[in-house]
Scaffold this active site. Structure first.
Site, PDB file in Angstrom:
ATOM      1  N   ARG A   1     -61.847 -28.741 -23.084  1.00  0.00           N
ATOM      2  CA  ARG A   1     -60.814 -27.818 -23.550  1.00  0.00           C
ATOM      3  C   ARG A   1     -60.249 -27.095 -22.337  1.00  0.00           C
ATOM      4  O   ARG A   1     -60.984 -26.440 -21.597  1.00  0.00           O
ATOM      5  CB  ARG A   1     -61.348 -26.803 -24.554  1.00  0.00           C
ATOM      6  CG  ARG A   1     -60.249 -25.819 -24.983  1.00  0.00           C
ATOM      7  CD  ARG A   1     -60.594 -24.977 -26.178  1.00  0.00           C
ATOM      8  NE  ARG A   1     -61.545 -23.928 -25.898  1.00  0.00           N
ATOM      9  CZ  ARG A   1     -61.763 -22.891 -26.718  1.00  0.00           C
ATOM     10  NH1 ARG A   1     -61.104 -22.801 -27.871  1.00  0.00           N
ATOM     11  NH2 ARG A   1     -62.654 -21.970 -26.414  1.00  0.00           N
TER      12      ARG A   1
ATOM     13  N   ASP B   1     -59.850 -17.566 -34.029  1.00  0.00           N
ATOM     14  CA  ASP B   1     -58.486 -17.097 -33.801  1.00  0.00           C
ATOM     15  C   ASP B   1     -57.632 -17.234 -35.047  1.00  0.00           C
ATOM     16  O   ASP B   1     -56.752 -16.391 -35.296  1.00  0.00           O
ATOM     17  CB  ASP B   1     -57.847 -17.860 -32.639  1.00  0.00           C
ATOM     18  CG  ASP B   1     -58.266 -17.294 -31.290  1.00  0.00           C
ATOM     19  OD1 ASP B   1     -58.187 -16.070 -31.121  1.00  0.00           O
ATOM     20  OD2 ASP B   1     -58.675 -18.071 -30.413  1.00  0.00           O
TER      21      ASP B   1
ATOM     22  N   HIS C   1     -62.710 -20.340 -22.617  1.00  0.00           N
ATOM     23  CA  HIS C   1     -63.558 -19.167 -22.773  1.00  0.00           C
ATOM     24  C   HIS C   1     -64.936 -19.358 -22.148  1.00  0.00           C
ATOM     25  O   HIS C   1     -65.700 -18.396 -22.055  1.00  0.00           O
ATOM     26  CB  HIS C   1     -63.730 -18.814 -24.244  1.00  0.00           C
ATOM     27  CG  HIS C   1     -62.463 -18.355 -24.898  1.00  0.00           C
ATOM     28  ND1 HIS C   1     -61.707 -17.311 -24.409  1.00  0.00           N
ATOM     29  CD2 HIS C   1     -61.810 -18.797 -26.006  1.00  0.00           C
ATOM     30  CE1 HIS C   1     -60.653 -17.127 -25.188  1.00  0.00           C
ATOM     31  NE2 HIS C   1     -60.677 -18.022 -26.150  1.00  0.00           N
TER      32      HIS C   1
ATOM     33  N   GLU D   1     -54.546 -22.602 -34.611  1.00  0.00           N
ATOM     34  CA  GLU D   1     -55.296 -21.348 -34.683  1.00  0.00           C
ATOM     35  C   GLU D   1     -54.392 -20.126 -34.798  1.00  0.00           C
ATOM     36  O   GLU D   1     -54.824 -19.001 -34.522  1.00  0.00           O
ATOM     37  CB  GLU D   1     -56.231 -21.222 -33.476  1.00  0.00           C
ATOM     38  CG  GLU D   1     -55.602 -21.522 -32.132  1.00  0.00           C
ATOM     39  CD  GLU D   1     -56.619 -21.641 -31.008  1.00  0.00           C
ATOM     40  OE1 GLU D   1     -57.771 -21.215 -31.187  1.00  0.00           O
ATOM     41  OE2 GLU D   1     -56.249 -22.155 -29.941  1.00  0.00           O
TER      42      GLU D   1
END
Length: 259
Positions: free
Chosen positions: A73, A179, A48, A153
């Site tokens: 990530r 999430d 993200h 998540e």
């Protein structure tokens, strides 16, 4: 050469609590500054955040040279990039949306050498950053000294977390509370600090601790971070680079505006 006791893997396995900043802004300077300001690790977010492969590779070196632990990530399902970032010197990889044993197995396959996985050989940059001169020495220590954390998540992941943690080669789990909140509410709300999510996080931490694996989590508030530490999480993200900048600007400008 990095002393074995000082690697991120060994510090976490020894029970030390490590705070990581969360890097969303591309470029190596800010991650380096975050380490020099006191963070022990920086997580570089390709899912993200604004990082691409090149900015993560540059940032990994900057974090290492500042004395910190670089973590990345990767985007959802991009396990090939996970392997490349280990070659570039990342000390841990966080994989989002690990919802099943099959997901965890596919992730491990790309980040561990045989027999645990099928990671391809090419860790030249990682060896340089770690001060390892011989390929054989790197091969013998790499699987233990580089971490793979699967993000829990989704409702499916929560329900099968024990099975996911049982996957050989998966070093631990990392809770994505936003999430998880959306999943548990069937899309009705995003409340990462809500009690339902916090209770679920506690169950996830307990599951990891039972089997001697690492429990990590993203925290949105100081209260959440303290509660996570009390639950037994030892790899705790608090806070993002953008939040740190906003807080710093407010701390500087608000008193000035007040006269």
């Amino acid at each position: 050469m990095i002393e074995p006791a000082m690697t991120l893997a060994n510090r976490l396995r020894a029970g030390e609590t490590i705070a990581t900043a969360w890097s969303t802004l591309a470029g190596p300077v800010l991650p380096e500054v975050l380490v020099r300001a006191g963070y022990q690790a920086v997580t570089l977010d390709m899912q993200h955040g604004m990082h691409d492969f090149a900015s993560v590779v540059q940032s990994i070196a900057a974090v290492v040279h500042a004395g910190g632990h670089p973590v990345a990530r990767v985007p959802v399902g991009d396990y090939a990039t996970a392997s490349r970032l280990l070659d570039a010197g990342a000390q841990a990889i966080i994989a989002p949306m690990i919802g099943s044993v099959e997901d965890a197995t596919a992730f491990v396959s790309q980040i561990k050498y045989p027999p645990a996985g099928t990671r391809s050989w090419g860790p030249g940059r990682a060896m340089e950053l770690q001060g390892v001169a011989e390929g054989q020495a790197y091969l013998m220590s790499a699987d233990a000294e580089t971490l793979g954390l699967g993000m829990i998540e989704t409702r499916a992941a929560l329900e099968t977390v024990d099975d996911i943690l049982a996957v050989d080669g998966l070093d631990g789990v990392f809770v994505g509370p936003a999430d998880l909140s959306i999943a548990l509410s069937d899309g009705a709300r995003c409340e990462p600090s809500g009690e339902e999510v916090q209770q679920a996080a506690g169950r996830i931490a307990a599951a990891a601790i039972r089997v001697g694996k690492i429990a990590g989590i993203y925290c949105n508030t100081l209260k959440d971070a303290r509660r996570a530490r009390d639950m037994g999480f030892t790899f705790i993200s608090w806070a993002s680079d953008q939040a740190i900048i906003r807080a710093g600007v407010s701390a500087l400008l608000d008193p000035f505006a007040e006269g």
